[in-house]
Design an enzyme around this catalytic site. Structure first.
Site, PDB file in Angstrom:
ATOM      1  N   GLU A   1      54.196  15.756  44.228  1.00 15.14           N
ATOM      2  CA  GLU A   1      54.932  16.382  45.324  1.00 15.14           C
ATOM      3  C   GLU A   1      54.477  15.863  46.685  1.00 15.14           C
ATOM      4  O   GLU A   1      53.293  15.708  46.946  1.00 15.14           O
ATOM      5  CB  GLU A   1      54.776  17.899  45.272  1.00 15.14           C
ATOM      6  CG  GLU A   1      55.316  18.544  44.003  1.00 15.14           C
ATOM      7  CD  GLU A   1      56.826  18.392  43.847  1.00 15.14           C
ATOM      8  OE1 GLU A   1      57.490  18.021  44.822  1.00 15.14           O
ATOM      9  OE2 GLU A   1      57.324  18.652  42.732  1.00 15.14           O
TER      10      GLU A   1
ATOM     11  N   CYS B   1      55.272  27.762  42.637  1.00 12.58           N
ATOM     12  CA  CYS B   1      54.612  26.465  42.782  1.00 12.58           C
ATOM     13  C   CYS B   1      54.574  26.026  44.246  1.00 12.58           C
ATOM     14  O   CYS B   1      53.518  25.670  44.776  1.00 12.58           O
ATOM     15  CB  CYS B   1      55.310  25.414  41.922  1.00 12.58           C
ATOM     16  SG  CYS B   1      55.033  25.608  40.149  1.00 12.58           S
TER      17      CYS B   1
ATOM     18  N   HIS C   1      53.921  18.495  39.607  1.00  9.89           N
ATOM     19  CA  HIS C   1      54.758  19.182  38.626  1.00  9.89           C
ATOM     20  C   HIS C   1      54.797  18.363  37.334  1.00  9.89           C
ATOM     21  O   HIS C   1      54.849  17.128  37.376  1.00  9.89           O
ATOM     22  CB  HIS C   1      56.186  19.351  39.152  1.00  9.89           C
ATOM     23  CG  HIS C   1      56.437  20.662  39.813  1.00  9.89           C
ATOM     24  ND1 HIS C   1      56.873  20.780  41.124  1.00  9.89           N
ATOM     25  CD2 HIS C   1      56.317  21.938  39.352  1.00  9.89           C
ATOM     26  CE1 HIS C   1      57.019  22.063  41.423  1.00  9.89           C
ATOM     27  NE2 HIS C   1      56.684  22.785  40.369  1.00  9.89           N
TER      28      HIS C   1
END
Length: 215
Positions: free
Chosen positions: A80, A143, A167
């Site tokens: 991310e 998250c 992720h």
């Protein structure tokens, strides 16, 4: 010796397991690239997840923090790029909470960027045969909530740490209950996390390599 904190989540949305915790806990107590690895489970609960993480940050004072979460439907390890300051839950968390269009930190910055070498991690993962990409959104569920809370804590609590979020897909056993959904083997995820940790410890600066998306 550097300390690396790696977190995973408990199961949510009626799943029997959470692949993030199944992979992360395998690394607990290991030494990777000269660093001690400490793993902890976070609750899939708005608010409480950040409070648990904050206590861990203050007690452990880690040098690197990598939070890991399940992203059913994704086919790759998604490194991310950015956490945004909003909770907008499509489903309730494990405490039955479902915040909608709510700031994670009132008056906080709109977003924080990962301080992990995200493109270098993707490069090394692909070189090792692990499907991976830079992701431009961590969603708006717990998250992203934890990712934002992590980066906010690092920025405001005097922590000299680098942090970010990864992720991962469903495990194959989970995907069997979701026909058509991709999965990734447990051992592949564990190997990928080791690579992400090693790359982060080895590199202070990221590489310049195309990792963007058109949409």
């Amino acid at each position: 010796m550097p300390t690396v904190l790696v977190t995973g989540f408990d199961p949510f949305e009626n799943e029997p397991v959470n692949p993030s915790w199944e992979a992360v806990r395998t690394l607990d107590g290991q030494g990777i690239a000269g660093a001690d690895i400490v793993t902890r489970q976070l609750p899939t609960v708005f608010g409480e997840s950040i409070r648990v993480l904050d206590r861990l940050l203050m007690s452990l004072r880690p040098d690197v923090v990598i939070a890991v979460g399940q992203a059913g439907g994704r086919a790759e390890m998604a490194i991310e790029r950015v956490a945004i300051n909003v909770d907008d839950a499509r489903i309730a968390d494990n405490a039955g909470r479902q915040p909608i269009d709510t700031a994670i930190v009132a008056g906080g910055p709109a977003a924080y960027f990962s301080t992990l070498p995200i493109k270098a991690i993707v490069h090394e993962l692909r070189a090792a045969g692990v499907p991976a990409s830079v992701s431009q959104t961590a969603g708006t569920f717990v998250c992203n909530h934890v990712f934002y809370g992590l980066m906010h804590a690092i920025a405001h609590h005097g922590l000299h740490a680098r942090g970010g979020f990864i992720h991962i897909p469903y495990l194959p056993a989970q995907a069997a209950g979701h026909p058509g959904q991709p999965s990734m083997a447990h051992d592949t995820v564990v190997a990928g996390l080791r690579i992400a940790i090693e790359t982060t410890l080895r590199r202070q600066e990221d590489i310049r390599e195309a990792g963007g998306q058109l949409h």
